[in-house]
Design a protein around this motif. Structure first.
Motif, PDB file in Angstrom:
ATOM      1  N   GLY A   1       1.650   4.749   5.077  1.00 47.20           N
ATOM      2  CA  GLY A   1       0.786   4.100   4.156  1.00 47.20           C
ATOM      3  C   GLY A   1      -0.850   4.140   4.645  1.00 47.20           C
ATOM      4  O   GLY A   1      -1.582   4.068   4.010  1.00 47.20           O
TER       5      GLY A   1
ATOM      6  N   LEU B   1      -4.372   7.392  -5.801  1.00 49.05           N
ATOM      7  CA  LEU B   1      -4.864   6.564  -4.970  1.00 49.05           C
ATOM      8  C   LEU B   1      -6.159   5.945  -5.532  1.00 49.05           C
ATOM      9  O   LEU B   1      -7.264   6.207  -4.677  1.00 49.05           O
ATOM     10  CB  LEU B   1      -5.010   7.141  -3.531  1.00 49.05           C
ATOM     11  CG  LEU B   1      -3.561   7.938  -3.056  1.00 49.05           C
ATOM     12  CD1 LEU B   1      -3.793   8.372  -1.614  1.00 49.05           C
ATOM     13  CD2 LEU B   1      -2.490   6.642  -2.899  1.00 49.05           C
TER      14      LEU B   1
ATOM     15  N   PHE C   1      -7.663   2.361  -1.118  1.00 46.14           N
ATOM     16  CA  PHE C   1      -7.452   3.822  -0.596  1.00 46.14           C
ATOM     17  C   PHE C   1      -8.764   4.272  -0.462  1.00 46.14           C
ATOM     18  O   PHE C   1      -9.118   5.547  -0.219  1.00 46.14           O
ATOM     19  CB  PHE C   1      -6.561   4.415  -1.247  1.00 46.14           C
ATOM     20  CG  PHE C   1      -4.944   4.066  -1.241  1.00 46.14           C
ATOM     21  CD1 PHE C   1      -4.441   4.338  -0.088  1.00 46.14           C
ATOM     22  CD2 PHE C   1      -4.628   3.286  -2.311  1.00 46.14           C
ATOM     23  CE1 PHE C   1      -3.057   3.813  -0.039  1.00 46.14           C
ATOM     24  CE2 PHE C   1      -3.326   2.801  -2.286  1.00 46.14           C
ATOM     25  CZ  PHE C   1      -2.559   3.199  -1.271  1.00 46.14           C
TER      26      PHE C   1
ATOM     27  N   ASP D   1       1.915   6.735  -7.055  1.00 48.68           N
ATOM     28  CA  ASP D   1       0.737   7.340  -7.343  1.00 48.68           C
ATOM     29  C   ASP D   1       1.146   8.902  -7.313  1.00 48.68           C
ATOM     30  O   ASP D   1       0.831   9.809  -8.078  1.00 48.68           O
ATOM     31  CB  ASP D   1      -0.475   7.250  -6.687  1.00 48.68           C
ATOM     32  CG  ASP D   1      -1.223   5.722  -6.978  1.00 48.68           C
ATOM     33  OD1 ASP D   1      -0.548   5.163  -7.974  1.00 48.68           O
ATOM     34  OD2 ASP D   1      -2.127   5.601  -6.805  1.00 48.68           O
TER      35      ASP D   1
ATOM     36  N   ASN E   1       0.883  -1.350   0.039  1.00 52.24           N
ATOM     37  CA  ASN E   1       0.090  -0.052   0.096  1.00 52.24           C
ATOM     38  C   ASN E   1       1.068   1.242  -0.069  1.00 52.24           C
ATOM     39  O   ASN E   1       0.630   2.290  -0.631  1.00 52.24           O
ATOM     40  CB  ASN E   1      -0.944  -0.013   1.278  1.00 52.24           C
ATOM     41  CG  ASN E   1      -1.840  -1.119   1.251  1.00 52.24           C
ATOM     42  OD1 ASN E   1      -2.067  -1.852   0.279  1.00 52.24           O
ATOM     43  ND2 ASN E   1      -2.587  -1.405   2.513  1.00 52.24           N
ATOM     44  N   TYR E   2       1.817   1.247   0.801  1.00 53.40           N
ATOM     45  CA  TYR E   2       2.741   2.509   0.881  1.00 53.40           C
ATOM     46  C   TYR E   2       3.539   2.623  -0.356  1.00 53.40           C
ATOM     47  O   TYR E   2       3.574   3.789  -1.008  1.00 53.40           O
ATOM     48  CB  TYR E   2       3.947   2.153   2.015  1.00 53.40           C
ATOM     49  CG  TYR E   2       5.152   3.068   2.095  1.00 53.40           C
ATOM     50  CD1 TYR E   2       4.873   4.180   2.817  1.00 53.40           C
ATOM     51  CD2 TYR E   2       6.067   2.870   1.398  1.00 53.40           C
ATOM     52  CE1 TYR E   2       6.104   5.508   2.959  1.00 53.40           C
ATOM     53  CE2 TYR E   2       7.297   3.778   1.573  1.00 53.40           C
ATOM     54  CZ  TYR E   2       6.980   5.128   2.367  1.00 53.40           C
ATOM     55  OH  TYR E   2       8.092   5.822   2.237  1.00 53.40           O
TER      56      TYR E   2
ATOM     57  N   MET F   1       1.107   4.100  -3.003  1.00 48.21           N
ATOM     58  CA  MET F   1       0.782   5.504  -2.578  1.00 48.21           C
ATOM     59  C   MET F   1       1.810   6.550  -3.007  1.00 48.21           C
ATOM     60  O   MET F   1       1.870   7.589  -3.566  1.00 48.21           O
ATOM     61  CB  MET F   1       0.711   5.572  -1.025  1.00 48.21           C
ATOM     62  CG  MET F   1       0.608   7.133  -0.662  1.00 48.21           C
ATOM     63  SD  MET F   1       0.276   7.180   1.324  1.00 48.21           S
ATOM     64  CE  MET F   1       2.069   6.915   1.815  1.00 48.21           C
TER      65      MET F   1
ATOM     66  N   THR G   1       8.013  10.832   4.482  1.00 48.69           N
ATOM     67  CA  THR G   1       6.504  10.601   4.616  1.00 48.69           C
ATOM     68  C   THR G   1       6.034  11.052   6.321  1.00 48.69           C
ATOM     69  O   THR G   1       5.026  10.873   6.338  1.00 48.69           O
ATOM     70  CB  THR G   1       6.117   9.205   4.383  1.00 48.69           C
ATOM     71  OG1 THR G   1       6.837   8.183   5.017  1.00 48.69           O
ATOM     72  CG2 THR G   1       6.043   8.723   2.849  1.00 48.69           C
TER      73      THR G   1
ATOM     74  N   GLY H   1      -2.521   7.269   4.386  1.00 42.10           N
ATOM     75  CA  GLY H   1      -3.191   7.326   2.991  1.00 42.10           C
ATOM     76  C   GLY H   1      -4.374   6.504   2.984  1.00 42.10           C
ATOM     77  O   GLY H   1      -5.399   6.939   2.137  1.00 42.10           O
TER      78      GLY H   1
END
Length: 952
Positions: A342, A467, A472, A128, A121-122, A125, A266, A345
């Protein structure tokens, strides 16, 4: 039983167990065990000079008292660090949850699917938001990531550039000061020439191989880099962009204007400031550079049944394989922080992030308008969150600090103000009040609401979606996110389920009392560049921790700045390099490294500009002293250092260690000791006693900072007197020695927030507890060794037949039964255990380290599992590939399937020993297919079906 003794809670075996364990290993006392294990000539004669141990209650009160000395001002300094709002659901369910923070690096993918999904997922993100094709699973901080970009682009130069020795790297003067300092540190040993200037007047000559720009710049100004990148590419110059992650929600992505690498942090995605860290740096690039990208990448593959599974991809990037050919020594990441970012997000989604970014921008626009109405000039033409006000900096500072506000003052006539997610209308009115006082204005127009003003030029605005993946857009209520986090947690085996017996990695208890201060905003909300007098509590803790580590290592001084073990290695070697150069010995560049060394050792040496010469090992696994002597003499005129791990990577206290260090000193070199095995030294011996000059310490191993699934790590260096002047500095806050090398990490004290954990560990154990912890680590290892005797062969032992705190068992003989060491690792999952370290430092072996915090009952469960597996191996013939070992691990889906096509029972597959039924852990996937993952690198959340269809 002393219920207020932290030692009682940390050390696993009870006093009742001690006699039984000593009998098992055939000694009369702990003293006899230590005598038979540790060479007498390096044992400390006196106890450590540390304060008396505190109880957990005393420590809690102590930390509360210290935290009150920190002044948490509203801080608008910026420079890559911003106050962020950590959602409580993420704080409670990840940061404060041992199911997440005690996990190990996901080398065993089948029992790490939850963490791997969170990291995927991280990566998605990051891809993207940056507009890039590929991202890794985090780096140590923004400045480290920028340095990795510089060295990666150096490694991928064109043939012509390499032939012509093109070595210039352009750095925009808008780069963050801490990043510039770290770029200097990395560039010098590699022969990279930094050219710092205005990107708007860059000549794009063919003397350059790469460039880096800041987006937005350190001043807050947002530049349009499209033309710059286009012109650079026309001259074969690759461009890295250091970008603010939140600004990319509103600004066009660097990928859209053809950047080659994008880096940043981040931190502002819900991570506390923590006086500088830990925070997850990000690194995104083109797929063309996938074989050169530093760090770890999470990839999508499939398991034996063809079901979707995740794993760490591109593991050939690891330094244990490339060693001195590696272009990076990065061997860890900031996994826990990347997971949190993540999830931030996931929780907010594209609409939530757009709201947050737009609100920040609108708030700073409202402030700018009000300050202009007061008569101040705002200097930035286009900006996201930072404005520059023309004003007398000293006058503003006095007024601001009176109202407990921090700005950044780049010069005497400029005030820089960076707003953030946490800035409220009340905060804006306080800032206006400060500037009104400067002008003696009697009338102030109080802001009642934030105006919907957008300061981003149309040609800089983002016009692409981000996302869009379902993950997300599905978990925006606390209930849903809490359940999603729990769903992932259940897929991971962590220390809250069973011991993780990893040799060289020391997966010990991370006590709750050590962790609690991390959630306190008095520790979490301090900016790393805040004035020192606002961080008195931090300064006391960090100074005491430095003194504690200096005493424990027998050295003269300590730097906490390196924020991983590998960075500690590099820092130690750079300090040695600076020492030699201060004496006019610029030619000393030979580094001797034993063949058994950690893979990061040779990579770090090369990064420090040294030439690696490997020394041999004896059949017993020790350093070949005569080979070392021969090579030290041969290279005595150019010898810079020896890198040595003690006890050795083979789990043995080498008795010749003082002779080895003397050989190096006699030939003009310095001794660097890798502190990976410091868990076997504390209180018994130390690097100073064995004759070393510098060591790094893995605070995430010996000193109880949790691994967090692969980070945070902290790797401070401790040095002898002659090296102390060269400890690393920082360009904004004064740190280090009086001849300090440039920065090793972005923040002055590295991951300061995580250092609180180690301070607690040492403070609550005290000198006696620390020594006992080491003794019990040795006891537990030798207890396992004796219990496994006759079932497995231990490869290396000391002169009296003892192991240190870890041992290597030989699994190569089982190849006769068709069984590989990997099969044992996977079968252990069925027994509820993470495998020991596999095939390091010897292929086909397992390195086992139980640590001091595991109880006798847990050691027995592990030994019972290993003995049961040995019996299962004995029943297998070479032509039998359909067996309980080759099919491991066994999932719940297999056990509940109507079909059972295996020549053994479901009970043997899932419950081979009776204890397992009480606390069964189910791997969520079958054995992963690494070969498929290598052929089909997928590192984002795109459904795997699309790739399967494309391949078909």
């Amino acid at each position: 039983m002393k219920t207020d003794s932290f030692k009682l809670r940390h050390i696993g075996p009870s006093e009742k167990d001690l006699g039984n364990m000593l009998n098992t290993i055939k000694v009369d006392s702990m003293d006899q065990l230590i005598y038979e294990t540790v060479p007498d000539d390096i044992l400390l004669k006196n106890p450590l000079n540390l304060a008396s141990a505190m109880s957990e209650q005393e420590y809690s009160a102590h930390m509360q008292k210290l935290s009150a000395k920190n002044k948490v001002f509203k801080t608008y300094i910026g420079l890559g660090y911003h106050e962020a709002c950590l959602p409580a659901v993420i704080q409670r369910n990840i940061l404060e949850n041992p199911g997440w923070y005690t996990a190990y690096t996901p080398y065993q993918a089948e029992i790490a699917q939850g963490r791997l999904e969170a990291l995927l997922n991280y990566q998605t993100m990051i891809c993207d938001l940056t507009g890039m094709e590929l991202a890794n699973a985090s780096l140590l901080d923004e400045s480290t990531a920028a340095a990795e970009a510089m060295t990666m682009l150096f490694a991928v130069r064109s043939r012509a550039q390499k032939k012509n020795e093109v070595n210039k790297f352009f750095v925009s003067e808008e780069i963050l000061p801490q990043t510039l300092s770290l770029l200097k540190t990395r560039a010098i040993p590699l022969g990279i020439e930094l050219v710092i200037g205005d990107h708007q007047h860059f000549d794009f000559s063919t003397d350059f191989y790469g460039a880096i720009v800041q987006y937005p710049g350190k001043s807050g100004q947002v530049y349009d880099y499209a033309d710059f990148v286009q012109k650079a590419h026309q001259s074969e110059i690759k461009v890295a962009v250091a970008a603010d992650i939140l600004s990319l929600v509103m600004l066009k992505s660097p990928g859209s204007f053809d950047a080659d690498v994008v880096v940043g942090t981040t931190q502002r995605f819900g991570i506390p400031l923590g006086y500088g860290g830990p925070h997850a740096g990000f690194f995104a690039t083109r797929e063309a550079f996938k074989r050169n990208i530093p760090g770890r990448i999470i990839g999508v593959t499939q398991d034996l049944n063809g079901n979707r599974a995740l794993r760490m991809a591109l593991q050939t990037r690891e330094q244990h394989i490339k060693r001195d050919k590696a272009t990076s020594n990065i061997c860890t990441a900031q996994v826990l922080l990347a997971v949190m970012a993540g999830m931030y997000g996931v929780y907010h989604g594209p609409e939530g992030l757009t709201y947050i970014a737009s609100k920040v921008n609108a708030t700073v626009n409202t402030l700018a308008k009000s300050l202009e109405n007061l008569g101040f000039e705002q200097l930035n033409a286009t900006y996201f969150d930072t404005i520059r006000i023309k004003a007398d900096a000293n006058v503003v500072r006095k007024a601001a600090e009176t109202l407990e506000v921090n700005f950044f003052y780049p010069d005497a006539n400029t005030v820089s103000i960076s707003l953030n997610e946490a800035t409220t209308i009340e905060d804006v009115n306080t800032i206006i009040k400060i500037f009104a006082q400067v002008t003696n204005s009697k009338t102030i127009d109080k802001i009642e609401q934030i105006e919907d003003i957008n300061s981003i030029d149309q040609n800089l605005k983002r016009n692409t979606e981000f996302l869009t993946n379902e993950v997300f857009n599905a978990y925006h209520s606390e209930t849903e996110l809490m359940r999603y986090i729990k769903k992932l947690e259940r897929k991971d085996l962590s220390l809250n389920h069973s011991m993780i017996p990893l040799g060289s990695c020391t997966m010990k208890l991370n006590a709750a009392s050590e962790m609690l201060p991390l959630s306190d905003p008095q520790w979490g909300n301090i900016h790393p560049f805040a004035p020192i007098n606002q961080a008195i509590g931090y300064q006391e803790v960090l100074n005491k921790l430095e003194d504690q580590l200096t005493e424990i290592t027998g050295f003269a001084a300590t730097s906490l700045q390196p924020n991983s073990g590998a960075q500690g290695e590099f820092a130690g070697l750079m300090v040695i390099r600076a020492y030699h150069e201060s004496r006019g010995d610029h030619h000393r560049n030979i580094c001797l490294i034993p063949s058994s060394a950690h893979g990061t050792n040779p990579a770090s040496a090369v990064m420090a500009g040294m030439k690696v010469i490997v020394t041999k090992a004896t059949e017993e696994g020790n350093i070949d002293v005569e080979d070392l002597r021969e090579k030290a003499l041969k290279h005595k005129d150019n010898l810079a250092a020896l890198m040595v791990t003690y006890p050795s990577t083979h789990g043995v206290y080498e008795s010749a260690i003082k002779e080895i260090t003397k050989i190096i000193h006699d030939n003009g070199g310095q001794v660097y000791m890798d502190g990976a095995n410091m868990n076997a030294q504390v209180g018994l011996t130390n690097p100073g006693a064995i004759g070393a000059d510098v060591c790094h310490l893995n605070l995430h191993k010996t000193f109880a900072i949790p691994h967090g699934g692969g980070g945070p790590g902290v790797g401070p260096i401790c040095v002898a007197k002659q090296l102390a002047p060269f400890l690393p500095g920082n360009p904004i806050i004064s740190t280090g020695g009086d001849q300090a090398i440039t920065a090793i990490s972005a923040a002055p004290w590295g991951s300061a927030l995580a250092c609180l954990i180690s301070y607690g560990y040492i403070t609550m154990l005290g000198a006696g507890g620390l020594k006992q912890a080491t003794e019990y680590a040795i006891l537990n290892a030798n207890y396992i060794k004796e219990r496994l005797d006759g079932h497995y062969s231990v490869l290396y032992v000391g002169e009296k037949g003892r192991a240190a705190h870890e041992m290597i068992i030989d699994c190569r003989p089982f190849k006769a039964n068709g069984i590989e060491v990997t099969d044992i690792a996977k079968r252990l999952m069925d027994y509820g255990f993470h495998a020991p370290t596999v095939s390091f430092p010897v292929a086909g072996t397992m390195m086992i380290e139980p640590t001091e915090s595991e109880s006798k009952s847990e050691l027995d469960r592990f030994c019972d599992a290993m003995i049961s597996i040995r019996q299962e191996i004995a029943e297998i013939t070479t032509d039998n590939t359909n067996n309980v070992m080759k099919n491991a691990p066994h999932t719940l889906a297999m056990l509940t399937d109507d079909n059972w096509d295996f020549p053994y029972s479901r009970e043997q597959a899932a419950y081979p020993l009776s204890y397992i039924a009480e606390n069964k852990f189910w791997p969520s996937v079958r054995r992963v297919d690494d070969a498929y993952g290598d052929r089909n690198l997928i590192c984002t959340c795109t459904p795997i079906e699309e790739y399967m269809e494309a391949e078909a």
